[in-house]
Design a protein around this motif. Structure first.
Motif, PDB file in Angstrom:
ATOM      1  N   PRO A 157       0.823  -1.217   0.000  1.00 25.60           N
ATOM      2  CA  PRO A 157       0.000   0.000   0.000  1.00 25.60           C
ATOM      3  C   PRO A 157       0.850   1.256   0.000  1.00 25.60           C
ATOM      4  N   THR A 158       0.321   2.317  -0.623  1.00 29.19           N
ATOM      5  CA  THR A 158       1.088   3.565  -0.722  1.00 29.19           C
ATOM      6  C   THR A 158       1.107   4.328   0.587  1.00 29.19           C
ATOM      7  N   GLU A 159       0.067   4.206   1.427  1.00 29.86           N
ATOM      8  CA  GLU A 159       0.111   4.882   2.726  1.00 29.86           C
ATOM      9  C   GLU A 159       1.165   4.210   3.582  1.00 29.86           C
ATOM     10  N   ASP A 160       1.826   4.990   4.368  1.00 28.20           N
ATOM     11  CA  ASP A 160       3.013   4.550   5.083  1.00 28.20           C
ATOM     12  C   ASP A 160       2.759   4.452   6.583  1.00 28.20           C
ATOM     13  N   HIS A 161       1.642   3.824   6.997  1.00 27.28           N
ATOM     14  CA  HIS A 161       1.282   3.823   8.414  1.00 27.28           C
ATOM     15  C   HIS A 161       2.093   2.843   9.240  1.00 27.28           C
ATOM     16  N   ASP A 162       2.655   1.792   8.652  1.00 27.09           N
ATOM     17  CA  ASP A 162       3.419   0.821   9.424  1.00 27.09           C
ATOM     18  C   ASP A 162       4.924   0.993   9.287  1.00 27.09           C
ATOM     19  N   HIS A 163       5.367   1.748   8.307  1.00 27.33           N
ATOM     20  CA  HIS A 163       6.797   1.839   8.028  1.00 27.33           C
ATOM     21  C   HIS A 163       7.435   2.934   8.882  1.00 27.33           C
TER      22      HIS A 163
END
Length: 187
Positions: A157-163
């Motif tokens: 996914p493009t959203e970076d919520h876990d990285h």
């Protein structure tokens, strides 16, 4: 003498063999062709939109559920994909017909933060499997045995919520490897 030996052998066999032997028993269960409760609609792969869509309906009372009825999460997504002929996790082997170079590495697709790839050499199976670990922070790895270069291609996914780019505030630092000491002109 012969009679004495045979009597001892018979006594030994009698001591270790059970008196009553068990027989194999089976039970036949009849299952009606028409279920007593109507089956619920099982969503197709194209109907999956959220995490909540990845829960199976379960089995009707008194029946044994199938994998499709009882699976949840990623397992359910994989089963739904297989029923429609889609390989969700892209499980085909990597391209082992060529040696990966820095300018043209062997691409390894990943939807997660890191990916493990096993190199067997070029040509294939020319050395034992050496496992390489690539991550979003360090996407390129080189096999120490044959020199083939692998690069992780992030397809998640493009959203970076876990990285998390800032590993230092957790006290973890990326370990140095020999690749950190190679001069840039040699890359």
């Amino acid at each position: 003498m012969f009679l004495q030996r045979s009597a001892v052998a018979v006594a030994r066999r009698a001591a270790v063999s059970p008196l009553v032997r068990r027989s194999l028993a089976t039970t036949a269960v009849r299952r009606d062709a028409s279920p007593s409760t109507p089956t619920t609609h099982i969503k197709t792969l194209s109907e999956i939109k959220t995490k909540d869509d990845l829960f199976g309906p379960g089995a009707a009372p008194g029946t044994v559920p199938t994998d499709l009825e009882q699976s949840t999460g990623l397992e359910r997504l994989e089963i739904l994909g297989k029923t429609e002929g889609v390989d969700i996790f892209d499980m085909k082997p990597l391209d082992a017909s060529r040696l990966g170079t820095m300018s043209n590495p062997v691409l390894v697709r990943s939807a997660g933060e890191e990916q493990h790839a096993g190199c067997t050499g070029v040509p294939a199976d020319s050395h034992t499997v050496i496992w390489l670990t690539m991550s979003r922070d360090r996407p390129i790895e080189r096999c120490p045995e044959c020199g083939s270069v692998y690069k992780m291609e992030y397809v998640g996914p493009t959203e970076d919520h876990d990285h998390h780019h800032d590993h230092d505030h957790h006290g973890w630092v990326e370990p140095k490897t020999w690749a950190d000491h190679v001069k840039p002109q040699y890359w």
